[in-house]
Design a protein around this motif. Structure first.
Motif, PDB file in Angstrom:
ATOM      1  N   PRO A  60     -27.524  30.022 -76.750  1.00  0.00           N
ATOM      2  CA  PRO A  60     -26.963  29.403 -75.541  1.00  0.00           C
ATOM      3  C   PRO A  60     -27.743  28.167 -75.102  1.00  0.00           C
ATOM      4  CG  PRO A  60     -28.025  31.512 -75.012  1.00  0.00           C
ATOM      5  CD  PRO A  60     -27.999  31.396 -76.505  1.00  0.00           C
ATOM      6  N   ASN A  84     -20.426  20.341 -74.632  1.00  0.00           N
ATOM      7  CA  ASN A  84     -19.245  20.234 -75.486  1.00  0.00           C
ATOM      8  C   ASN A  84     -18.604  18.848 -75.320  1.00  0.00           C
ATOM      9  OD1 ASN A  84     -16.149  20.548 -75.783  1.00  0.00           O
ATOM     10  ND2 ASN A  84     -16.910  22.373 -76.789  1.00  0.00           N
ATOM     11  N   PHE A  92     -20.018  18.656 -65.803  1.00  0.00           N
ATOM     12  CA  PHE A  92     -21.142  19.412 -65.233  1.00  0.00           C
ATOM     13  C   PHE A  92     -21.985  18.521 -64.310  1.00  0.00           C
ATOM     14  CE2 PHE A  92     -21.109  22.342 -69.201  1.00  0.00           C
ATOM     15  CZ  PHE A  92     -20.218  23.203 -68.587  1.00  0.00           C
ATOM     16  N   ASN A 234     -28.044  25.111 -64.895  1.00  0.00           N
ATOM     17  CA  ASN A 234     -27.557  26.095 -63.923  1.00  0.00           C
ATOM     18  C   ASN A 234     -26.035  26.077 -63.831  1.00  0.00           C
ATOM     19  OD1 ASN A 234     -30.059  27.011 -63.245  1.00  0.00           O
ATOM     20  ND2 ASN A 234     -29.806  26.698 -61.048  1.00  0.00           N
ATOM     21  N   VAL A 235     -25.466  24.887 -63.793  1.00  0.00           N
ATOM     22  CA  VAL A 235     -24.007  24.786 -63.703  1.00  0.00           C
ATOM     23  C   VAL A 235     -23.378  25.329 -64.986  1.00  0.00           C
ATOM     24  CG1 VAL A 235     -22.047  23.208 -63.558  1.00  0.00           C
ATOM     25  CG2 VAL A 235     -24.026  22.870 -62.067  1.00  0.00           C
ATOM     26  N   ASN A 237     -24.518  27.474 -67.115  1.00  0.00           N
ATOM     27  CA  ASN A 237     -24.682  28.921 -67.233  1.00  0.00           C
ATOM     28  C   ASN A 237     -23.914  29.699 -66.167  1.00  0.00           C
ATOM     29  OD1 ASN A 237     -26.265  28.922 -69.578  1.00  0.00           O
ATOM     30  ND2 ASN A 237     -28.060  28.340 -68.395  1.00  0.00           N
ATOM     31  N   SER A 238     -23.300  28.975 -65.242  1.00  0.00           N
ATOM     32  CA  SER A 238     -22.383  29.616 -64.295  1.00  0.00           C
ATOM     33  C   SER A 238     -20.930  29.408 -64.723  1.00  0.00           C
ATOM     34  CB  SER A 238     -22.579  29.029 -62.895  1.00  0.00           C
ATOM     35  OG  SER A 238     -23.870  29.327 -62.417  1.00  0.00           O
ATOM     36  N   PHE A 239     -20.733  28.726 -65.849  1.00  0.00           N
ATOM     37  CA  PHE A 239     -19.383  28.368 -66.292  1.00  0.00           C
ATOM     38  C   PHE A 239     -19.051  28.987 -67.646  1.00  0.00           C
ATOM     39  CE2 PHE A 239     -16.509  25.565 -68.593  1.00  0.00           C
ATOM     40  CZ  PHE A 239     -15.480  25.405 -67.689  1.00  0.00           C
ATOM     41  N   ASN A 240     -19.948  28.845 -68.599  1.00  0.00           N
ATOM     42  CA  ASN A 240     -19.711  29.305 -69.968  1.00  0.00           C
ATOM     43  C   ASN A 240     -21.051  29.210 -70.678  1.00  0.00           C
ATOM     44  OD1 ASN A 240     -18.744  29.823 -72.556  1.00  0.00           O
ATOM     45  ND2 ASN A 240     -17.374  28.068 -72.657  1.00  0.00           N
ATOM     46  N   SER A 241     -21.607  30.349 -71.071  1.00  0.00           N
ATOM     47  CA  SER A 241     -22.980  30.341 -71.600  1.00  0.00           C
ATOM     48  C   SER A 241     -23.119  29.578 -72.904  1.00  0.00           C
ATOM     49  CB  SER A 241     -23.457  31.777 -71.849  1.00  0.00           C
ATOM     50  OG  SER A 241     -23.221  32.595 -70.736  1.00  0.00           O
ATOM     51  N   TYR A 242     -22.033  29.554 -73.672  1.00  0.00           N
ATOM     52  CA  TYR A 242     -22.125  28.984 -75.024  1.00  0.00           C
ATOM     53  C   TYR A 242     -20.982  28.003 -75.196  1.00  0.00           C
ATOM     54  CZ  TYR A 242     -23.765  33.917 -75.407  1.00  0.00           C
ATOM     55  OH  TYR A 242     -24.326  35.145 -75.213  1.00  0.00           O
ATOM     56  N   THR A 243     -21.199  26.730 -74.930  1.00  0.00           N
ATOM     57  CA  THR A 243     -20.075  25.796 -75.085  1.00  0.00           C
ATOM     58  C   THR A 243     -20.127  25.052 -76.418  1.00  0.00           C
ATOM     59  OG1 THR A 243     -20.987  23.821 -74.007  1.00  0.00           O
ATOM     60  CG2 THR A 243     -20.086  25.524 -72.562  1.00  0.00           C
TER      61      THR A 243
ATOM     62  N   LEU B  12     -26.306  28.238 -56.892  1.00  0.00           N
ATOM     63  CA  LEU B  12     -25.768  29.050 -57.985  1.00  0.00           C
ATOM     64  C   LEU B  12     -26.717  30.166 -58.410  1.00  0.00           C
ATOM     65  CD1 LEU B  12     -24.264  26.259 -60.270  1.00  0.00           C
ATOM     66  CD2 LEU B  12     -23.023  27.860 -58.792  1.00  0.00           C
ATOM     67  N   PRO B  14     -26.771  31.810 -61.937  1.00  0.00           N
ATOM     68  CA  PRO B  14     -26.095  31.794 -63.242  1.00  0.00           C
ATOM     69  C   PRO B  14     -26.009  33.178 -63.889  1.00  0.00           C
ATOM     70  CG  PRO B  14     -27.748  30.059 -63.112  1.00  0.00           C
ATOM     71  CD  PRO B  14     -27.941  30.947 -61.915  1.00  0.00           C
ATOM     72  N   ASN B  84     -12.411  27.543 -74.980  1.00  0.00           N
ATOM     73  CA  ASN B  84     -13.703  27.696 -75.643  1.00  0.00           C
ATOM     74  C   ASN B  84     -14.306  29.060 -75.289  1.00  0.00           C
ATOM     75  OD1 ASN B  84     -16.824  27.373 -75.510  1.00  0.00           O
ATOM     76  ND2 ASN B  84     -16.210  25.644 -76.746  1.00  0.00           N
ATOM     77  N   PHE B 113     -20.009  38.260 -65.079  1.00  0.00           N
ATOM     78  CA  PHE B 113     -19.700  36.835 -64.923  1.00  0.00           C
ATOM     79  C   PHE B 113     -18.718  36.606 -63.759  1.00  0.00           C
ATOM     80  CE2 PHE B 113     -20.606  33.337 -68.185  1.00  0.00           C
ATOM     81  CZ  PHE B 113     -20.624  32.336 -67.236  1.00  0.00           C
ATOM     82  N   VAL B 116     -20.226  35.322 -60.652  1.00  0.00           N
ATOM     83  CA  VAL B 116     -20.808  33.996 -60.914  1.00  0.00           C
ATOM     84  C   VAL B 116     -19.729  32.922 -60.776  1.00  0.00           C
ATOM     85  CG1 VAL B 116     -21.958  32.553 -62.639  1.00  0.00           C
ATOM     86  CG2 VAL B 116     -22.573  34.978 -62.432  1.00  0.00           C
ATOM     87  N   LEU B 120     -19.460  29.776 -58.145  1.00  0.00           N
ATOM     88  CA  LEU B 120     -19.313  28.411 -58.673  1.00  0.00           C
ATOM     89  C   LEU B 120     -18.125  27.695 -58.047  1.00  0.00           C
ATOM     90  CD1 LEU B 120     -20.316  26.311 -60.839  1.00  0.00           C
ATOM     91  CD2 LEU B 120     -18.675  27.340 -62.419  1.00  0.00           C
ATOM     92  N   ARG B 218     -16.553  30.470 -80.594  1.00  0.00           N
ATOM     93  CA  ARG B 218     -16.076  30.191 -79.247  1.00  0.00           C
ATOM     94  C   ARG B 218     -14.563  29.958 -79.178  1.00  0.00           C
ATOM     95  NH1 ARG B 218     -18.076  32.536 -77.289  1.00  0.00           N
ATOM     96  NH2 ARG B 218     -18.234  31.648 -75.224  1.00  0.00           N
TER      97      ARG B 218
END
Lengths: 354, 354
Positions: A60, A84, A92, A234-235, A237-243, B12, B14, B84, B113, B116, B120, B218
């Protein structure tokens, strides 16, 4: 249809990317892609990484990609963020640094995704007008209270702003974040990355979609003070850990490790641009001084929309913006020599008919 | 450090994904990945797609992937959205269907999540308590005004809710969107996808990270009425036009086209789960009835945190949540037979010492 939409979703005006038609094969000069493919070492690295490990989540934090970028750009690991594509990095950044109620500012002619982000994240914005030659007057940019967004070189004009001007903006704006979107920087202009140690409010954004020929893999980086990078993390990891997926990470690392290959393809694009600009100027086009992998042009007598349509009929795609400020201009990506030759020949045919 | 952060970024909390340590080789049973790799046809399709075309942007609408999913799931093309991973799809769904000021609701023990995302996107939420056996009382879910989010099977409990209960929730909630997150549905439980024609407020979300063994790539899908799908498209196109890269699209298509391979690996995981659950129950563990590729367990005498630490020392990673509601439970992913055997042997050693 919209019964279940949030107020946000109902009020959006999405970004419109350049068309990707599938009806026939076009000479595609409308989305500023690289005419030359990625480094063979990139393809090899991706193929190597295509194995059973795809069953596992990617790292991540993209550590290996960040390591390679730190080495390549000569900055600290904690000064880099990976996302991404630069579009996601920008999204972000708008969330991480701008607040509703405090106006951000960007030029009135620039990457048309900026106002889309502002609407998505409920941010107020104002635009500052370019001068008649599409230069960005720096004083105009200093009027916003909430932050500044700047593409350098600018799109779709292709014009670069000197680093001294960017330094001037930063010196005058110590209390807000200044985002410099350098998607096209490798084709001209001076990068502001060298300034991130001096200015803790500067975020520089790069993409692998242009000079590194990896638009298909979605890789973008941000460079800035570690305080800014931590906010982006921080943003994210509050949206999608793995982009970034495993293969995008592998491609990005290999691209950073083969600068020689990319220097070669860059030189070819620059040489093609020089010849193409001359060809256009000889044919009554006004062409801005481009520091990008595209040119921004207007013909003395043939309307841009007319040219756009005729070229499309002839199987050549260029970008026409239905924006009143620039509706007599076309943005044309630099392709291979033979593609630009075909375009010039078609222009000659159109001029003969016109 | 936080001088330039937006109020949003500063507030946030996360999501924390399962750890991916690099200090040594672990038996990794902490992130619910598939112990078997993706279909060989997927790897072949990705290698085939690894060519010069990576220089071009992917198809922003992922048409070929949507086509393959429509065929595979027997739904309309306009009833599918691709993102994704299911995390990104969930993030877009929270933006597209929920409004600040109208409370959404989800169980108090579920995918961590969800709160979270609520933070957000500035959404109010309430949680509804599970019963003592970790079932979700459906009446509790109907109290929110803004929307309902539900994982089925639920995580980290692994328990499935019958389709009749989901139908009951939908019948009672015609005015708000109900999101059913079916990340683990292939391991048990009945999918709600068949209900999307009847309920225009139902959004079902799938991932390719579990049964399709592509966590590293993803890929997530949403199924719902075309009105809901259009809202997701609007949000996505205001955020990042291309969130799936060319190789993720190629991998997703090939995975959908090889159901036979995936049926085989699914059966192996289910057989391993059955044996592992028996082994644990023989060793004084309480184990919920799992419909997922993980089990949720608690030992009669050894504290979960203690077990977690001892297993980690022995090179076996499982998931421990520092949440007071479930702090005597572990979530253990189903790996290969030999991995579960090593885990059971280690548990026996710990019990001997305990």
């Amino acid at each position: 249809m919209k019964k279940y939409w949030s107020r946000l979703a109902a009020g959006l005006v999405p970004y419109v990317p350049g068309e990707q038609p599938k009806d026939k094969k076009y000479i595609k000069l409308n989305t500023n892609e690289n005419p030359y493919g990625p480094s063979p070492k990139v393809l090899e690295a991706v193929r190597q990484a295509t194995d059973d490990m795809l069953r596992l989540y990617p790292d991540p934090s993209c550590s290996a990609l960040i390591d390679a970028a730190a080495e390549s750009y000569g900055v600290g690991r904690d000064q880099i963020f990976a996302g991404n594509g630069s579009d996601e990095v920008l999204a972000f950044a708008f969330m991480a640094f701008f607040d509703p109620g405090r106006r951000i500012i960007f030029p009135n002619i620039t990457y048309s995704f900026y106002p889309v982000y502002a609407l998505l994240f409920n941010l107020d914005y104002v635009t500052t007008p370019l001068d008649s030659e599409f230069n960005i007057p720096t004083e105009g940019l200093m009027k916003g209270s909430g932050g500044i967004v700047l593409a350098n070189p600018n799109a779709p004009t292709g014009k670069a702003m000197p680093l001294s001007a960017i330094r001037g903006i930063l010196d005058a704006s110590p209390d807000k974040v200044v985002i410099v979107d350098e998607a096209y920087i490798d084709y001209g202009g001076e990068s502001a990355i060298g300034l991130i140690n001096k200015y803790p409010n500067l975020l520089v954004i790069h993409t692998f979609s242009k000079s590194r020929a990896l638009a298909g893999m979605r890789i973008g980086l941000a460079f800035g003070d570690s305080g800014l990078i931590q906010a982006l993390e921080n943003v994210k990891n509050s949206f999608n850990s793995y982009t970034l997926d495993r293969l995008a990470i592998a491609a990005g690392i290999a691209a950073l490790q083969d600068p020689e290959y990319y220097r070669g393809t860059l030189q070819r694009v620059l040489a093609t641009r020089e010849k193409f600009v001359n060809d256009l100027r000889e044919r009554d086009f006004y062409v801005t001084d481009s520091s990008a992998n595209f040119v921004f042009v207007s013909h003395k007598t043939i309307r841009a929309e007319e040219l756009f349509k005729r070229l499309r009929q002839a199987g050549i795609l260029v970008r026409y913006f239905r924006d009143p400020l620039i509706d007599n201009y076309l943005r044309i990506s630099i392709g291979k020599d033979e593609e630009m030759k075909a375009l010039v020949e078609e222009i000659d045919r159109i001029r003969g008919r016109a």
